[in-house]
Enzyme design. Structure first.
Site, PDB file in Angstrom:
ATOM      1  N   ALA A  25       0.819  -1.219   0.000  1.00 33.31           N
ATOM      2  CA  ALA A  25       0.000   0.000   0.000  1.00 33.31           C
ATOM      3  C   ALA A  25       0.849   1.263   0.000  1.00 33.31           C
ATOM      4  O   ALA A  25       0.621   2.177  -0.799  1.00 33.31           O
ATOM      5  CB  ALA A  25      -0.934  -0.017   1.214  1.00 33.31           C
ATOM      6  N   ASN A  28       2.603   1.678  -3.284  1.00 36.16           N
ATOM      7  CA  ASN A  28       1.701   2.152  -4.335  1.00 36.16           C
ATOM      8  C   ASN A  28       1.487   3.653  -4.246  1.00 36.16           C
ATOM      9  O   ASN A  28       1.475   4.359  -5.268  1.00 36.16           O
ATOM     10  CB  ASN A  28       0.347   1.441  -4.231  1.00 36.16           C
ATOM     11  N   ARG A  96       4.539 -12.652   4.744  1.00 37.30           N
ATOM     12  CA  ARG A  96       5.214 -11.468   5.264  1.00 37.30           C
ATOM     13  C   ARG A  96       5.535 -11.568   6.756  1.00 37.30           C
ATOM     14  O   ARG A  96       6.236 -10.728   7.287  1.00 37.30           O
ATOM     15  CB  ARG A  96       4.362 -10.230   4.989  1.00 37.30           C
ATOM     16  N   ARG A 158      -6.275  -5.076   7.938  1.00 42.03           N
ATOM     17  CA  ARG A 158      -5.830  -6.436   7.623  1.00 42.03           C
ATOM     18  C   ARG A 158      -6.016  -7.294   8.870  1.00 42.03           C
ATOM     19  O   ARG A 158      -5.069  -7.509   9.637  1.00 42.03           O
ATOM     20  CB  ARG A 158      -4.375  -6.453   7.169  1.00 42.03           C
ATOM     21  N   GLY A 218     -16.410   3.193  -3.285  1.00 43.13           N
ATOM     22  CA  GLY A 218     -16.334   2.417  -4.520  1.00 43.13           C
ATOM     23  C   GLY A 218     -16.777   3.207  -5.741  1.00 43.13           C
ATOM     24  O   GLY A 218     -16.420   4.377  -5.916  1.00 43.13           O
ATOM     25  N   ALA A 247      -6.877   0.470  -5.765  1.00 43.98           N
ATOM     26  CA  ALA A 247      -7.770   1.608  -5.996  1.00 43.98           C
ATOM     27  C   ALA A 247      -7.755   2.560  -4.806  1.00 43.98           C
ATOM     28  O   ALA A 247      -7.729   3.791  -4.971  1.00 43.98           O
ATOM     29  CB  ALA A 247      -9.184   1.124  -6.270  1.00 43.98           C
ATOM     30  N   GLY A 248      -7.778   2.013  -3.592  1.00 40.88           N
ATOM     31  CA  GLY A 248      -7.738   2.860  -2.406  1.00 40.88           C
ATOM     32  C   GLY A 248      -6.432   3.624  -2.284  1.00 40.88           C
ATOM     33  O   GLY A 248      -6.412   4.774  -1.829  1.00 40.88           O
ATOM     34  N   ASP A 249      -5.340   2.990  -2.699  1.00 38.59           N
ATOM     35  CA  ASP A 249      -4.046   3.680  -2.688  1.00 38.59           C
ATOM     36  C   ASP A 249      -4.041   4.802  -3.724  1.00 38.59           C
ATOM     37  O   ASP A 249      -3.494   5.880  -3.482  1.00 38.59           O
ATOM     38  CB  ASP A 249      -2.921   2.693  -2.972  1.00 38.59           C
ATOM     39  N   ASP A 285      -1.019  -4.035  -9.034  1.00 35.99           N
ATOM     40  CA  ASP A 285      -1.424  -3.205  -7.903  1.00 35.99           C
ATOM     41  C   ASP A 285      -1.157  -1.729  -8.142  1.00 35.99           C
ATOM     42  O   ASP A 285      -1.713  -0.883  -7.437  1.00 35.99           O
ATOM     43  CB  ASP A 285      -0.685  -3.640  -6.648  1.00 35.99           C
TER      44      ASP A 285
END
Length: 315
Positions: A25, A28, A96, A158, A218, A247-249, A285
């Site tokens: 994130a 991005n 991760r 998350r 959205g 998209a959010g980033d 991404d």
């Protein structure tokens, strides 16, 4: 993180061939800002391995300052696998836990020239990697506050990275309430505040000192809430729809770059809507994140809202 994207549609357990890219994130957002000509310094910790050096080289190619990178000789760089979908949210597997980034602590913050910066962007992902990374994020905000930076925060929830949902909500909100501008998705905002609607989410944060809340909705666009007003900013028509990752980033890129360019918050959120709409047309991404020419062309032919005609609810 390194990103392995399936070359064909299907369940990840059956995929045989992948294409390599980079994801994350914060990465991005850094990439999107750099493509708009915004100087960016990226703070992270990478493993001294092929994926880590791939990430560093990618940052350099995009013109992003890498002096904020520290290295781990004993821990690997994180990795994720993403299924290929024709539309919607793809299946993702993360590797991760125990990564180099998860070992970051306040002592790893480099000696940054804070007077060069106007903004600090933080997400809820890095603090979810462990107690040390949570402390590091608070330390970064401390330094940003001391130097008068605007702090933006994207919850990016998350749950799988936290010990339990109650801890996640408490710690993410501790960070959010230290920000000037909070950028949750509508469902995230409801989960974090317990509110039933947009106004309830906005009031929860504004009543605790946050300057503005921009809730992502959205395809419908976003809702911008400041003290005394709630504004609906409609989304832009999609050129095509492949998947929602990033998209959010992209939305955060639009808001941050817009504020930096001196736009009103409403205009900045509208730019965020546009970049989010562009990004969902990309398989990766961050591959769809536009430069200024593409962004301006997209917004010129879109249906973006007229800031003067926005609905405002006065207290």
């Amino acid at each position: 993180m390194g990103l392995l994207m399936a070359d064909k549609t299907g369940d990840l357990s059956e995929v045989e061939h992948f294409s390599m890219a980079v994801a994350g994130a914060e990465y991005n957002v850094a990439l999107g800002l750099a493509r708009l000509g915004v100087p960016v310094t990226y703070v992270t910790k990478l493993g001294d391995d092929s994926i880590g050096h791939r990430i560093e080289k990618g940052l350099v190619r995009e013109g992003i300052d890498t002096t904020g990178i520290t290295w781990s000789a004993g821990l690997s760089t994180g990795l994720m696998f993403k299924a290929r979908n024709m539309a919607g949210d793809p299946e993702i597997d993360y590797y991760r836990r125990g990564s180099a980034a998860s070992s970051m602590r306040p002592e790893d913050i480099p000696q940054l020239e804070w007077d060069r910066f106007g903004f600090l962007h933080v997400t809820g992902i890095t603090p979810a990697l462990g107690p040390q990374t949570l402390q590091m994020c608070h330390a970064l905000i401390d330094q940003a506050r001391d130097h008068g930076l605007v702090v933006t925060f994207d919850p990016n929830l998350r749950p799988q990275l936290w010990s339990d949902c109650a801890t996640m909500i408490a710690e993410v909100n501790r960070l959010a309430l230290r920000a000037d501008v909070v950028l949750p998705g509508l469902s995230e905002g409801k989960e974090l505040t317990g509110a039933d609607d947009v106004r309830g989410v906005a009031d929860w944060y504004l009543g605790r000192g946050v300057r503005a809340v921009a809730l992502k909705a959205g395809r419908k666009g976003a809702v911008l809430a400041e003290k005394g007003s709630v504004r609906e900013l409609e989304g832009f028509p999609l050129e095509r729809f492949i998947d929602t990752v990033g998209a959010g980033d992209g939305f955060a890129v639009g808001v941050i770059s817009g504020m930096r360019d001196g736009l009103s918050l409403a205009e900045a959120v509208s730019r965020g809507n546009a970049i989010g709409a562009i990004q969902v047309g990309s398989r990766g991404d961050n591959e769809g994140l536009p430069d200024r020419r593409r962004l301006e062309a997209f917004m010129a032919r879109g249906t973006g809202p007229d800031p003067e005609g926005l609905h405002s609810e006065e207290e």
